[in-house]
Design a protein around this motif. Sequence first.
Motif, PDB file in Angstrom:
ATOM      1  N   THR A   1     -40.215 -72.375  14.380  1.00  0.00           N
ATOM      2  CA  THR A   1     -39.210 -71.561  13.676  1.00  0.00           C
ATOM      3  C   THR A   1     -38.908 -72.135  12.296  1.00  0.00           C
ATOM      4  N   GLU A   2     -38.829 -73.454  12.189  1.00  0.00           N
ATOM      5  CA  GLU A   2     -38.571 -74.084  10.898  1.00  0.00           C
ATOM      6  C   GLU A   2     -39.702 -73.809   9.908  1.00  0.00           C
ATOM      7  N   LEU A   3     -40.943 -73.904  10.364  1.00  0.00           N
ATOM      8  CA  LEU A   3     -42.078 -73.696   9.476  1.00  0.00           C
ATOM      9  C   LEU A   3     -42.191 -72.234   9.042  1.00  0.00           C
TER      10      LEU A   3
ATOM     11  N   SER B   1     -42.019 -68.720   4.623  1.00  0.00           N
ATOM     12  CA  SER B   1     -41.615 -67.396   4.148  1.00  0.00           C
ATOM     13  C   SER B   1     -40.547 -67.496   3.069  1.00  0.00           C
ATOM     14  N   GLN B   2     -40.251 -68.719   2.631  1.00  0.00           N
ATOM     15  CA  GLN B   2     -39.235 -68.991   1.619  1.00  0.00           C
ATOM     16  C   GLN B   2     -37.877 -68.410   2.012  1.00  0.00           C
ATOM     17  N   GLY B   3     -37.575 -68.514   3.308  1.00  0.00           N
ATOM     18  CA  GLY B   3     -36.287 -68.081   3.819  1.00  0.00           C
ATOM     19  C   GLY B   3     -36.173 -66.597   4.121  1.00  0.00           C
ATOM     20  N   HIS B   4     -37.231 -65.839   3.906  1.00  0.00           N
ATOM     21  CA  HIS B   4     -37.184 -64.394   4.160  1.00  0.00           C
ATOM     22  C   HIS B   4     -37.285 -64.061   5.640  1.00  0.00           C
ATOM     23  N   LEU B   5     -37.896 -64.936   6.426  1.00  0.00           N
ATOM     24  CA  LEU B   5     -38.019 -64.705   7.864  1.00  0.00           C
ATOM     25  C   LEU B   5     -37.286 -65.795   8.617  1.00  0.00           C
ATOM     26  N   SER B   6     -36.439 -65.381   9.529  1.00  0.00           N
ATOM     27  CA  SER B   6     -35.720 -66.311  10.387  1.00  0.00           C
ATOM     28  C   SER B   6     -35.891 -65.824  11.824  1.00  0.00           C
ATOM     29  N   ILE B   7     -36.546 -66.629  12.641  1.00  0.00           N
ATOM     30  CA  ILE B   7     -36.853 -66.239  14.014  1.00  0.00           C
ATOM     31  C   ILE B   7     -35.906 -66.975  14.944  1.00  0.00           C
ATOM     32  N   ASN B   8     -35.213 -66.231  15.800  1.00  0.00           N
ATOM     33  CA  ASN B   8     -34.329 -66.900  16.751  1.00  0.00           C
ATOM     34  C   ASN B   8     -35.099 -67.268  18.017  1.00  0.00           C
ATOM     35  N   GLN B   9     -34.545 -68.208  18.745  1.00  0.00           N
ATOM     36  CA  GLN B   9     -35.201 -68.713  19.952  1.00  0.00           C
ATOM     37  C   GLN B   9     -35.400 -67.616  20.999  1.00  0.00           C
TER      38      GLN B   9
END
Length: 103
Positions: free
Chosen positions: A23-25, A30-38
């Motif tokens: 998730t961090e990578l 994505s330069q902060g454009h994608l954030s995936i939750n667990q």
Amino acid sequence: KGTLEMIVLEILQHEPMHGWGITELIERRSQGHLSINQGSLYPALYRLVARGWVSSEWGPSENNRSARYYTLTRAGRKQLVTEREHWEKLSHGVNLILSGAKA
């Protein structure tokens, strides 16, 4: 769902990683454009393992805790090629529509 799986395959082609690292990578690349939750990541990982595209094993994390590490399999590498080809066709078609291209 399919896009997340493709992204995870892409991330894992470079090195084995645990879920938090994935998730961090994704967020960094994505330069902060994608954030995936667990809650989205782990079901995707379980599907990838069930399909044989990813394997997993336990190992120590950076902070010395036990973590499950995921590794791309040979079948997963082949699937990534297929997923990329599908993505290229899909994104090209969407871009044509958004650009107002005539048939």
